[in-house]
Design an enzyme around this catalytic site. Structure first.
Site, PDB file in Angstrom:
ATOM      1  N   TRP A   1       0.944  -1.234  -0.021  1.00 32.22           N
ATOM      2  CA  TRP A   1       0.037   0.027  -0.087  1.00 32.22           C
ATOM      3  C   TRP A   1       1.041   1.178   0.115  1.00 32.22           C
ATOM      4  CZ3 TRP A   1      -3.166   1.891   4.732  1.00 32.22           C
ATOM      5  CH2 TRP A   1      -2.258   1.500   6.034  1.00 32.22           C
ATOM      6  N   ASP A   2       2.106   1.318   0.632  1.00 34.53           N
ATOM      7  CA  ASP A   2       2.704   2.318   0.404  1.00 34.53           C
ATOM      8  C   ASP A   2       3.135   2.599  -1.157  1.00 34.53           C
ATOM      9  OD1 ASP A   2       5.123   2.668   3.152  1.00 34.53           O
ATOM     10  OD2 ASP A   2       3.725   0.653   3.030  1.00 34.53           O
TER      11      ASP A   2
ATOM     12  N   ASN B   1       3.202  -7.906   0.718  1.00 38.11           N
ATOM     13  CA  ASN B   1       3.335  -7.163   1.987  1.00 38.11           C
ATOM     14  C   ASN B   1       4.500  -6.184   1.451  1.00 38.11           C
ATOM     15  OD1 ASN B   1       3.023  -7.447   5.527  1.00 38.11           O
ATOM     16  ND2 ASN B   1       4.310  -5.912   4.195  1.00 38.11           N
TER      17      ASN B   1
ATOM     18  N   ARG C   1       1.656 -13.212   2.595  1.00 36.67           N
ATOM     19  CA  ARG C   1       1.020 -12.019   2.901  1.00 36.67           C
ATOM     20  C   ARG C   1       0.989 -10.884   2.176  1.00 36.67           C
ATOM     21  NH1 ARG C   1       4.095  -9.630   7.740  1.00 36.67           N
ATOM     22  NH2 ARG C   1       4.388 -11.734   8.306  1.00 36.67           N
TER      23      ARG C   1
ATOM     24  N   GLN D   1      -1.197  -6.952   1.286  1.00 39.26           N
ATOM     25  CA  GLN D   1      -1.437  -5.682   2.163  1.00 39.26           C
ATOM     26  C   GLN D   1      -2.933  -5.156   1.535  1.00 39.26           C
ATOM     27  OE1 GLN D   1       2.085  -2.937   2.181  1.00 39.26           O
ATOM     28  NE2 GLN D   1       1.971  -3.355   4.430  1.00 39.26           N
TER      29      GLN D   1
ATOM     30  N   GLY E   1      -1.626  -3.657   7.189  1.00 39.23           N
ATOM     31  CA  GLY E   1      -0.526  -2.517   7.051  1.00 39.23           C
ATOM     32  C   GLY E   1      -0.671  -1.841   8.421  1.00 39.23           C
TER      33      GLY E   1
ATOM     34  N   ASP F   1       0.746  -2.421  11.515  1.00 36.58           N
ATOM     35  CA  ASP F   1       1.540  -3.153  12.374  1.00 36.58           C
ATOM     36  C   ASP F   1       2.314  -2.109  13.331  1.00 36.58           C
ATOM     37  OD1 ASP F   1       2.645  -2.235  10.028  1.00 36.58           O
ATOM     38  OD2 ASP F   1       3.984  -3.964  10.190  1.00 36.58           O
TER      39      ASP F   1
ATOM     40  N   GLU G   1       8.622   9.040   9.005  1.00 37.04           N
ATOM     41  CA  GLU G   1       7.573   8.229   8.839  1.00 37.04           C
ATOM     42  C   GLU G   1       6.078   8.395   9.540  1.00 37.04           C
ATOM     43  OE1 GLU G   1       7.015   3.218   9.774  1.00 37.04           O
ATOM     44  OE2 GLU G   1       8.394   4.318  11.015  1.00 37.04           O
TER      45      GLU G   1
END
Length: 648
Positions: free
Chosen positions: A223-224, A260, A269, A271, A386, A388, A581
């Site tokens: 997703w980033d 992910n 995994r 996302q 996402g 986490d 971030e």
């Protein structure tokens, strides 16, 4: 810092421009940038971190003489840190001008993102870019492993030919069937997963580029990548946004999902899904984009929807709605040492061995515990989301039909219909079927109906995640509850209720918090979850801004954009251009107390790249902000002086 002090730092006018040298000067006449830089650091960087910030105790006034004997005085944290950055950037370049040092903060941040940060965050997996991708801070072994899909023969041949040229490179071809059991065997042999490629005019293998988040995140995230692409499209870098889409398509084709991230331990995994939105935004940015390119990628969007998301019993539940479900065995290997001690210690007491022995025995299977297995299923599912980590999802995620995920899949259904209708004359053929837009619109309508039945709470005026095991709403205030605004699935009355709820529950001085305050106060050593209050994150802001704007809430959009940009700008001005971030949106600081620290705060002299989706949020925010508020932003005006209540 009060507004008067901000104004003094922001609008200090220095009338003289200086040339330290010109391009044709001899070596002896070239400016000694390093001497000025060292003197500046010695005087102003009193804490020795190679930055000039408000925490340094220097005089905040620097005098020097340039190569032509002209004397200059630079004052204030912001201007001194800009001088420091420009000297560090200049290196052997010839000219530094004061317009870079006195530049308005928002212009400077935006310019560096566009002209410097995106390129510094760009990677490729090929001979030229391989060492940079493989040799990063997450690698805890001397071996540089690159994993290749079993059916990408071209890549296998190419990279195997490089094993003798690149020291410590080991190329591993993955098996055809990738199971959780197999992925667990890779825990002690981590590596990067290959991505898409093309060939240049000379026939040379070239990795298709991708943008990484930054810092220790040196791989392509699911997703980033979408949010970074929003910023890339604003900055006229459609080439990189399209490259991201191509890499999404490669992952779906060869790994069965958008990963992910492209590391070996993420093979089971995914996302949050944004591929359809990326494809639609690329098309809307340039309707003349190749129809063949759109067709190839739309097929991958549909394949991902059908195979990654709509497999019943995995990510599709009996409610007809979806959940996150991170498959895997044992403890997620990407976490830092000690991350799970709080949980493992509880189970160690039950099984009697000491904590260290219990962890090892659980990992090798000599101790079995179904309850702990379930906990880690929930944990991996939370990481797939996402978020986490978050107390909202901890120990329950795999049991939830989440508002966020189902809003995104509603968007898939709407976007697929839109592209089929507008690009392909309402008929689109894949390898398995031919679709029209009505087919996908019907799916979207059915999803909306189910979400309204199970997730909408009329009394509280909000959507909530639905626990399909307990058959109850998971009533926690979360930024993801407002994704329906972005997706456009709520009616006007619901939108009005959501906006009211948003400002009541989550809006803070610096923007939207990830959740309400849901910290675990019952245990002294409980983890501080980074996706929860008081922290705020770029993707939440971006989706909520666009959602508010979609439903006509312009004043509210302007307010939330301003609050977020003001916080970023204030921290960049005060802390040597830092673009991290995440932020604490209550205290309006990048100095957050939470797990994993804050990526993007460790650098010398000048941040090389900021942080991917934070950069994008700044560019999107500036594109939405009106001129009056942009002026206030550059003056450093506190948002609480502008917005006295949600209606202002």
């Amino acid at each position: 810092m009060n507004s008067t002090q901000c104004k003094h730092q922001y609008i200090l006018v220095i009338a003289v421009f200086f040339l330290l040298a010109c391009c044709k000067k001899s070596v002896s006449e070239e400016p000694d940038h390093s001497a000025i830089l060292n003197t500046l650091i010695q005087q102003e960087d009193t804490d020795g971190d190679k930055k000039i910030t408000i925490e340094d105790k220097g005089p905040k006034k620097f005098e020097f003489t340039d190569a032509h004997g002209v004397s200059h005085t630079i004052e204030g944290t912001y201007h001194l840190s800009n001088l420091l950055q420009e000297l560090a950037i200049a290196g052997a370049q010839d000219t530094i001008t004061l317009d870079k040092i006195t530049e308005a903060p928002s212009d400077r941040i935006s310019r560096l993102i566009k002209t410097r940060f995106w390129d510094n965050l760009t990677r490729s997996i090929d001979k030229e870019g391989l060492t940079k991708v493989l040799g990063d801070t997450k690698s805890n072994t001397d071996t540089l492993r690159l994993y290749i899909p079993y059916n990408d023969k071209e890549a296998a041949t190419y990279f195997q030919s490089l094993e003798t040229e690149i020291s410590k490179l080991k190329v591993v071809v993955l098996p055809k069937e990738i199971t959780p059991e197999y992925v667990k065997t890779l825990n002690n042999k981590p590596g990067i997963l290959n991505l898409a490629n093309t060939t240049d005019k000379s026939g040379t293998y070239k990795g298709i580029p991708f943008v990484v988040p930054g810092g220790r995140f040196n791989e392509m995230y699911g997703w980033d990548s979408y949010f970074e692409s929003v910023g890339l499209l604003i900055d006229d870098r459609a080439d990189l946004a399209m490259a991201m889409a191509d890499n999404f398509g490669y992952q779906i084709k060869h790994y069965g999902k958008i990963l992910n991230a492209n590391r070996s331990y993420y093979l089971t995994r995914t996302q949050p899904p944004f591929f359809s939105a990326l494809l639609r935004e690329i098309y809307e940015k340039d309707p003349q984009v190749s129809k063949e390119w759109l067709s190839d990628n739309l097929k991958m969007v549909i394949q991902e929807y059908e195979t990654a998301w709509m497999q019943k019993g995995i990510r599709l539940t009996d409610t007809g709605l979806n959940r996150f479900y991170g498959e895997g065995i044992g403890i997620p290997p990407e976490t830092e040492e000690g991350h799970f001690d709080f949980i493992l210690n509880k189970y160690a007491e039950k099984h009697q061995p000491d904590a260290a022995s219990f962890k090892a025995m659980y990992q090798d299977g000599s101790i079995e515990d179904k309850a702990l297995d379930l906990y880690f299923t929930h944990d991996r599912s939370m990481r797939e989301s996402g978020h986490d980590t978050s107390n909202r999802l901890d120990a329950v995620c795999a049991d939830l039909n989440t508002v966020g995920l189902n809003s995104l899949l509603y968007t898939y259904e709407i976007d697929i219909a839109y592209l089929i209708n507008n690009v392909f004359d309402n008929s689109f053929k894949t390898n398995t079927a031919t679709y029209n837009s009505e087919f996908w619109l019907a799916k979207a309508e059915e999803r909306k109906k189910r979400m309204n039945q199970l997730m909408w709470n009329q009394e509280k005026g909000s959507f909530y995640d639905y626990n399909f095991v307990t058959k109850e709403q998971h009533q926690i205030a979360s930024a993801t509850n407002f994704y329906p605004l972005w997706s456009g699935l709520c009616n006007k009355d619901q939108a009005a209720a959501l906006v009211k709820k948003l400002f009541e529950d989550l809006v803070q001085k610096g923007g939207v918090a990830g959740t309400a305050d849901i910290a675990d106060t019952t245990h002294q050593n409980a983890p501080q979850r980074q996706w929860d209050y008081p922290n705020g994150w770029a993707p939440h802001q971006m989706l909520i801004w666009r959602g508010l704007k979609r439903y006509g809430y312009e004043k509210e959009t302007q307010q939330l954009v301003y609050r977020w940009l003001w916080m970023i700008t204030k921290n960049a001005v005060n802390y040597n251009g830092t673009i991290p971030e995440k932020y604490d949106v209550v205290q309006c600081t990048h100095k957050v107390y939470a797990e994993y620290g804050n990526v993007g705060t460790e650098f010398d002299y000048i941040t090389p790249s900021g942080f991917g989706w934070m950069n994008a949020s700044y560019q999107l925010g500036l594109s939405l902000l009106n001129e009056e508020l942009k002026g206030a932003l550059d003056q450093g005006v506190d948002p609480d002086e502008i917005f006295k209540n949600p209606e202002e």
